[in-house]
Design an enzyme around this catalytic site. Structure first.
Site, mmCIF file in Angstrom:
data_model
loop_
_atom_site.group_PDB
_atom_site.id
_atom_site.type_symbol
_atom_site.label_atom_id
_atom_site.label_comp_id
_atom_site.label_asym_id
_atom_site.label_seq_id
_atom_site.Cartn_x
_atom_site.Cartn_y
_atom_site.Cartn_z
ATOM 1 N N ALA A 362 0.819 -1.210 0.000
ATOM 2 C CA ALA A 362 0.000 0.000 0.000
ATOM 3 C C ALA A 362 0.852 1.258 0.000
ATOM 4 C CB ALA A 362 -0.929 0.006 1.225
ATOM 5 N N CYS A 363 0.496 2.188 -0.899
ATOM 6 C CA CYS A 363 1.128 3.509 -0.913
ATOM 7 C C CYS A 363 0.019 4.548 -0.871
ATOM 8 C CB CYS A 363 2.021 3.673 -2.143
ATOM 9 S SG CYS A 363 1.123 3.674 -3.715
ATOM 10 N N ASP A 364 0.344 5.807 -1.151
ATOM 11 C CA ASP A 364 -0.663 6.868 -1.091
ATOM 12 C C ASP A 364 -1.800 6.630 -2.076
ATOM 13 O OD1 ASP A 364 0.239 8.750 0.895
ATOM 14 O OD2 ASP A 364 1.947 9.135 -0.398
ATOM 15 N N SER A 370 3.687 1.287 -5.218
ATOM 16 C CA SER A 370 3.160 0.049 -4.634
ATOM 17 C C SER A 370 2.979 -1.031 -5.699
ATOM 18 C CB SER A 370 1.827 0.316 -3.925
ATOM 19 O OG SER A 370 0.869 0.812 -4.835
ATOM 20 N N ILE A 395 -3.467 3.061 0.635
ATOM 21 C CA ILE A 395 -3.575 2.738 2.057
ATOM 22 C C ILE A 395 -4.909 3.216 2.616
ATOM 23 C CG2 ILE A 395 -2.443 4.881 2.773
ATOM 24 C CD1 ILE A 395 -2.362 1.417 4.492
#
Length: 560
Positions: A362-364, A370, A395
């Site tokens: 998970a990233c922004d 990601s 995320i």
């Protein structure tokens, strides 16, 4: 205790935002390298110095803010956020003469966040009109943010710049120059270095040099020592990724005089700012004590440019101040980074993991880094002969599940914990560094090999079931072949000893101790004897198989 927890929570929040600012700048460091090369070569083509200054003005006041705003918007809304962020900061650029780097750091993420929030509205639009609505929203937001930055934010930024000038001017006139770094260094990190240097120290320094033939004011901002100390600390004690960036940045700052390259490193950890503050204080104290200064401004602030503008009798004194500021900044930043590294090492020591049914990287925004990280992790899992479903997602959209393993970068760790408090977490520094997944792979292998961690189908074993068979008729068995592979992977993932195969239904005797799986249309056409049976709408389903493996044959009977 609550006060301590609250302070830690606030510090995590501050670190998250400063990390975000740093990640906006890191991709754009190449601008300074390019400008260093350009400014070095232009004099060989007999380009007038005034033209060079105009080019530098264009790079710092137009190109850099636009790219920073684009990067900030792109991080939150990958498709259109960058364009809207660039349009938004253009208003502030056109309304002022100062570099709008700080404005870009605000407007870029704001544009991306607003676009990200608009996705919930677009999802309600009638199918076929999504692209039209998305483009309209992006254009409308860009226009409104442009007007807001031109009429509202630009005057605010000018006011802030004027207040900074007056505050710094107070230190100068009170003749307490070393203490000025308490103000100068934070302003530099926020990219107000050129405003402070050219708007304050250069005019005052020129006046002082006209009387004394030199001025120490030319060294306040131009001294490369505080930044070199920070970069050297990251080179020795930073993460693997930051060491590589720091090595290149040291050369760019020392020889090219581009101080901006060390600002993102300070933003990675706000406490590191103490190094440049005390380092700058120490260097200026040496300059004052030895009575040294420069004949003219050193622009760019490289060691070579500084020495060229230093009177011959003062060269040793100037070098002494630079060295002292470098050493002091390095010492303080190193202590802070080593403490941070030790903390990171402690965090990386994961407790024994529970059951893991899925992994989310998970990233922004859930699309860029990601996605690459998930691809790298899949490859590492395959090499380790581990089978876990891996996907990537924002995320902010991850659903909490105790059997879920969430992988995030350090700057998003606090948000990940809040978003998925019951999930299992693994924190790393860089999604793209394959070696950072090694501890996770080892832990997953240990869980697979540890019989205490293995899952057992108690109800199935109690009835002697060790075989699962997919039934088919005729020669069409492609879906059954794929389903066999899916279930085998799930069984290996949960350390189950099961035989999974497919079999033709015609003329075959069925084993009452096995579990049979068949599609709904086959169950309606063919009479099935009284055996453990699971009928599914889709043979490639996973939820039904996962429930079969975890709940056993009782579940199968319920579904018969």
């Amino acid at each position: 205790m609550n006060k301590t927890s609250s302070s830690r929570e606030k510090m995590i929040t501050v670190k998250f935002y400063t990390n975000y600012l740093s990640r906006m700048m890191m991709p754009n460091l190449s601008i300074f390298i390019a400008w260093m090369l350009i400014s070095f070569l232009l004099p060989f083509f007999s380009v007038d110095q005034q033209v060079i200054q105009q080019m530098e003005q264009g790079v710092l006041t137009v190109l850099l803010p636009l790219l920073i705003a684009y990067t900030g918007g792109q991080m939150l809304a990958p498709e259109r956020g960058g364009v809207v962020g660039a349009v938004a900061v253009l208003g502030a650029i056109l309304a002022t003469d100062i570099p709008q780097v700080f404005g870009a750091m605000l407007l870029g993420p704001l544009a991306g966040w607003l676009l990200y929030r608009s996705d919930s509205f677009v999802s309600k639009v009638k199918s076929g009109y999504e692209m039209l609505v998305r483009n309209f929203i992006a254009g409308a937001l860009g226009g409104l943010l442009f007007l807001g930055s031109y009429f509202l934010l630009a005057p605010l930024f000018n006011w802030f710049s004027l207040g900074s000038y007056q505050l710094v001017d107070y230190f100068v006139r009170q003749n307490v120059l070393p203490f000025i770094h308490i103000i100068v260094e934070p302003l530099k990190v926020l990219f107000f270095n050129n405003i402070v240097n050219h708007g304050l120290f250069t005019p005052l320094g020129i006046e002082a040099a006209a009387v004394n033939d030199q001025s120490v004011l030319f060294l306040i901002e131009a001294n490369p020592g505080p930044g070199l100390g920070v970069l050297a600390a990251y080179l020795f004690f930073g993460s693997k990724r930051n060491r590589t960036n720091a090595a290149a940045s040291i050369f760019v700052q020392a020889i090219g005089g581009i101080h901006e390259v060390y600002f993102p490193f300070v933003l990675l950890d706000p406490w590191v700012l103490l190094g440049p503050i005390v380092g700058g204080f120490s260097g200026t104290l040496i300059f004052q004590f030895l009575g040294v200064g420069l004949r003219a401004p050193a622009s760019p602030g490289s060691i070579l440019a500084i020495l060229l503008n230093t009177p011959a009798s003062m060269i040793l004194g100037v070098l002494a101040g630079i060295v002292v500021s470098t050493v002091v900044s390095f010492a303080i930043a190193s202590v802070l980074l080593k403490r941070k590294t030790n903390t990171e090492n402690e965090e990386r020591k994961m407790p024994k993991m529970k059951k893991v049914t899925e992994i989310v990287v998970a990233c922004d925004a859930g699309m860029g880094s990601s996605a690459i990280g998930a691809s790298i992790l899949k490859k590492e899992l395959e090499e380790a002969q581990l089978t876990f479903p891996v996907r990537y997602q924002s995320i902010y959209r991850v659903t909490d599940d105790p059997a879920l393993l969430v992988i995030t970068q350090r700057e998003l760790a606090a948000i990940a914990q809040k978003q998925t408090p019951h999930a299992q977490h693994y924190v790393l520094d860089n999604f793209l560094a394959a070696d950072e997944y090694a501890p996770l792979i080892q832990e997953l292998q240990r869980r697979e090999q540890d019989p205490q961690q293995s899952l057992q189908i108690e109800s199935a074993n109690s009835q002697g079931v060790s075989t699962i068979i997919f039934l088919y008729t005729g020669k069409k068995r492609g879906s059954q072949t794929m389903a066999v592979e899916i279930l085998r992977k799930m069984a290996r993932q949960q350390a189950l000893s099961l035989t999974v195969k497919k079999m033709a239904y015609e003329g075959q005797a069925l084993d009452p101790t096995a579990v049979y799986i068949l599609p709904k249309e086959l169950a309606e056409k063919c009479p099935i004897p009284d055996v453990p049976l699971l009928v599914v709408d889709d043979l490639l389903t996973t939820d039904a198989y996962r429930q079969l493996l975890t709940e056993g044959v009782d579940y199968v009977f319920d579904q018969s």
